[in-house]
Motif scaffolding. Structure first.
Motif, mmCIF file in Angstrom:
data_model
loop_
_atom_site.group_PDB
_atom_site.id
_atom_site.type_symbol
_atom_site.label_atom_id
_atom_site.label_comp_id
_atom_site.label_asym_id
_atom_site.label_seq_id
_atom_site.Cartn_x
_atom_site.Cartn_y
_atom_site.Cartn_z
ATOM 1 N N THR A 1 0.854 -1.178 0.000
ATOM 2 C CA THR A 1 0.000 0.000 0.000
ATOM 3 C C THR A 1 0.888 1.226 0.000
ATOM 4 O O THR A 1 1.839 1.311 0.779
ATOM 5 C CB THR A 1 -0.909 0.015 1.251
ATOM 6 O OG1 THR A 1 -1.703 -1.169 1.236
ATOM 7 C CG2 THR A 1 -1.807 1.234 1.266
ATOM 8 N N GLU B 1 -4.707 6.603 -0.964
ATOM 9 C CA GLU B 1 -3.948 5.357 -0.825
ATOM 10 C C GLU B 1 -4.295 4.428 -1.974
ATOM 11 O O GLU B 1 -5.433 4.397 -2.433
ATOM 12 C CB GLU B 1 -4.274 4.653 0.496
ATOM 13 C CG GLU B 1 -3.646 5.305 1.692
ATOM 14 C CD GLU B 1 -3.793 4.466 2.947
ATOM 15 O OE1 GLU B 1 -3.225 4.872 3.958
ATOM 16 O OE2 GLU B 1 -4.446 3.414 2.918
ATOM 17 N N THR B 2 -3.305 3.701 -2.409
ATOM 18 C CA THR B 2 -3.542 2.732 -3.463
ATOM 19 C C THR B 2 -2.753 1.464 -3.167
ATOM 20 O O THR B 2 -1.688 1.520 -2.566
ATOM 21 C CB THR B 2 -3.193 3.319 -4.854
ATOM 22 O OG1 THR B 2 -3.639 2.423 -5.864
ATOM 23 C CG2 THR B 2 -1.711 3.554 -5.015
ATOM 24 N N GLN B 3 -3.312 0.359 -3.570
ATOM 25 C CA GLN B 3 -2.680 -0.938 -3.371
ATOM 26 C C GLN B 3 -1.943 -1.305 -4.659
ATOM 27 O O GLN B 3 -2.543 -1.332 -5.729
ATOM 28 C CB GLN B 3 -3.756 -1.984 -3.064
ATOM 29 C CG GLN B 3 -3.235 -3.343 -2.725
ATOM 30 C CD GLN B 3 -2.732 -3.446 -1.312
ATOM 31 O OE1 GLN B 3 -3.090 -2.663 -0.462
ATOM 32 N NE2 GLN B 3 -1.879 -4.407 -1.051
#
Length: 192
Positions: A27, A59-61
């Protein structure tokens, strides 16, 4: 005994192969001090459309796999830019920009990171799919980066709008013409 040895070898190699072929998850958070803009030129003067970073998902995975220490592949590493987030400095230029990229029909510009090929320390070539106005093209371009808990990624992506089947607007009966090359400039500050 031969069968036991064969089974152990098969299990060992399948475990190694699975470890090499499985994507890892991480993340990352794009911090507010990040910057992104699109610049271009006309036969009269240059223009700049600044992206408001508050339109980005914070947020990004990321899913990635390192084929070797210098080659990293990504899956689902997508940066979606809501076209409402671009401000070109004046209402007429904003209208022209949104008409150019057909934002009423295609409200997002998509940047999908496919892979990174590391060069010397602090530099790499990034391979991305870019989707503008429903047309997707793959591009490779150089980036600079610094690593740590907070990392910086800087780059300039040169694009020809004709590659995306876009037609540059003309003003004043064709006396003012937008040139076909635009640049996506970015300075992303990310926290892992």
């Amino acid at each position: 005994m031969k069968n036991v040895l064969l089974i152990v070898m098969v299990l060992f190699f399948s475990a190694f192969t699975n470890a090499q072929n499985s994507f890892q998850n991480k993340t990352v958070k794009i911090l507010p001090q990040s910057k992104l803009n699109i610049t271009g030129d006309t036969n009269i003067k240059a223009f700049e459309c600044v992206f408001d970073m508050s339109y980005l998902k914070k947020e990004t995975q990321l899913q990635f796999i390192a084929d070797d220490p210098s080659h990293i592949r990504f899956k689902n590493a997508l940066l979606s830019l809501n076209t409402k987030g671009f401000d070109c400095g004046s209402r007429p230029i904003n209208n022209d920009f949104h008409k150019l990229i057909q934002s009423d029909k295609y409200p997002h510009i998509l940047l999908e990171l496919l892979e990174i090929r590391l060069q010397e320390k602090g530099s790499a070539n990034a391979v991305v799919n870019i989707t503008i106005a429903g047309t997707r093209r793959e591009h490779t371009f150089p980036v600079k980066f610094s690593e740590g808990d907070v990392s910086r990624i800087d780059g300039i992506l040169l694009l020809d709008i004709r590659d995306f089947d876009l037609e540059a607007p003309k003003k004043l009966f064709g006396m003012i013409v937008v040139k076909d090359e635009i640049k996506i400039n970015f300075n992303l500050v990310v926290q892992k």
